[in-house]
Scaffold this motif. Sequence first.
Motif, mmCIF file in Angstrom:
data_model
loop_
_atom_site.group_PDB
_atom_site.id
_atom_site.type_symbol
_atom_site.label_atom_id
_atom_site.label_comp_id
_atom_site.label_asym_id
_atom_site.label_seq_id
_atom_site.Cartn_x
_atom_site.Cartn_y
_atom_site.Cartn_z
ATOM 1 N N VAL A 2 0.908 -1.326 0.009
ATOM 2 C CA VAL A 2 -0.025 0.059 0.099
ATOM 3 C C VAL A 2 0.953 1.080 0.053
ATOM 4 O O VAL A 2 1.867 1.307 0.616
ATOM 5 C CB VAL A 2 -1.058 0.039 1.319
ATOM 6 N N SER A 25 -3.489 3.733 -1.856
ATOM 7 C CA SER A 25 -3.495 3.000 -3.254
ATOM 8 C C SER A 25 -2.623 1.789 -3.279
ATOM 9 O O SER A 25 -1.688 1.527 -2.107
ATOM 10 C CB SER A 25 -2.756 3.910 -4.321
ATOM 11 N N ARG A 27 -3.580 -1.185 -2.586
ATOM 12 C CA ARG A 27 -4.165 -2.137 -2.095
ATOM 13 C C ARG A 27 -5.435 -1.728 -0.929
ATOM 14 O O ARG A 27 -4.960 -0.535 -0.403
ATOM 15 C CB ARG A 27 -3.704 -3.195 -1.206
ATOM 16 N N THR A 28 -6.564 -2.239 -0.848
ATOM 17 C CA THR A 28 -7.348 -1.658 0.162
ATOM 18 C C THR A 28 -7.033 -1.457 1.724
ATOM 19 O O THR A 28 -6.318 -2.423 2.138
ATOM 20 C CB THR A 28 -8.832 -2.294 0.190
ATOM 21 N N SER A 30 -9.297 -0.950 3.832
ATOM 22 C CA SER A 30 -10.747 -0.980 4.817
ATOM 23 C C SER A 30 -10.671 -2.189 5.850
ATOM 24 O O SER A 30 -11.605 -2.080 6.982
ATOM 25 C CB SER A 30 -11.609 -1.323 3.848
ATOM 26 N N SER A 31 -9.798 -3.079 6.046
ATOM 27 C CA SER A 31 -9.808 -4.158 6.965
ATOM 28 C C SER A 31 -8.643 -3.722 8.056
ATOM 29 O O SER A 31 -8.820 -4.566 9.125
ATOM 30 C CB SER A 31 -9.168 -5.468 6.337
ATOM 31 N N TRP A 53 -11.208 -0.133 11.807
ATOM 32 C CA TRP A 53 -11.259 -0.670 10.381
ATOM 33 C C TRP A 53 -12.764 -0.019 9.841
ATOM 34 O O TRP A 53 -12.720 0.381 8.753
ATOM 35 C CB TRP A 53 -11.169 -1.989 10.255
ATOM 36 N N ARG A 72 -13.002 8.323 8.246
ATOM 37 C CA ARG A 72 -12.513 7.574 6.977
ATOM 38 C C ARG A 72 -13.701 7.202 5.878
ATOM 39 O O ARG A 72 -14.919 6.994 6.445
ATOM 40 C CB ARG A 72 -11.815 6.216 7.360
ATOM 41 N N ASN A 74 -14.097 4.469 3.395
ATOM 42 C CA ASN A 74 -13.653 3.106 2.913
ATOM 43 C C ASN A 74 -13.761 2.710 1.442
ATOM 44 O O ASN A 74 -12.987 2.108 0.870
ATOM 45 C CB ASN A 74 -14.289 1.768 3.666
ATOM 46 N N LYS A 76 -13.564 5.127 -0.897
ATOM 47 C CA LYS A 76 -12.621 5.778 -1.393
ATOM 48 C C LYS A 76 -11.132 5.635 -0.877
ATOM 49 O O LYS A 76 -10.290 6.337 -1.307
ATOM 50 C CB LYS A 76 -12.796 7.499 -1.200
ATOM 51 N N ASN A 77 -11.188 4.590 -0.015
ATOM 52 C CA ASN A 77 -9.550 4.101 0.604
ATOM 53 C C ASN A 77 -8.964 5.353 1.076
ATOM 54 O O ASN A 77 -7.648 5.579 0.968
ATOM 55 C CB ASN A 77 -9.064 3.543 -0.541
ATOM 56 N N LYS A 98 -0.956 3.194 8.151
ATOM 57 C CA LYS A 98 -1.887 1.924 8.248
ATOM 58 C C LYS A 98 -1.384 0.905 9.245
ATOM 59 O O LYS A 98 -0.138 0.707 9.377
ATOM 60 C CB LYS A 98 -1.819 1.230 6.870
#
Length: 124
Positions: A2, A25, A27-28, A30-31, A53, A72, A74, A76-77, A98
């Motif tokens: 990322v 950017s 990878r996501t 969101s987790s 998350w 956040r 998610n 739109k990352n 992150k």
Amino acid sequence: QVQLVESGGGLVQAGGSLRLSCAASGRTVSSYAMGWFRQAPGKEREFVAGISWSGGSTYYADSVKGRFTISRDNAKNTVYLQANSLKPEDTAVYYCAKSLNPIVRVVPADYDAWGQGTQVTVSS
């Protein structure tokens, strides 16, 4: 892997506001929990705010509680830091990071990806 890119820093007078953004950017994210840290000249990097998350839990350093808000999107990352009632002591380079975990951690070692930082300068 990322990549994180911060934006929104600048010069502002005491009492003013800024909205920092962190776009991920590659990878996501969101987790994972996300955090904002800052580092002033001659000082160690310090935790400012973190968000879980899902966005359901947030945590703030005492020095910014009630003035800063982390959020956040998610889809739109992207992670945000709304900084209000800024003080000269908030002057620092602000970093987005992150987490290795889905819940908030305050130690830099628990974060595995960092942005390049954005300068925030608050004049008195």
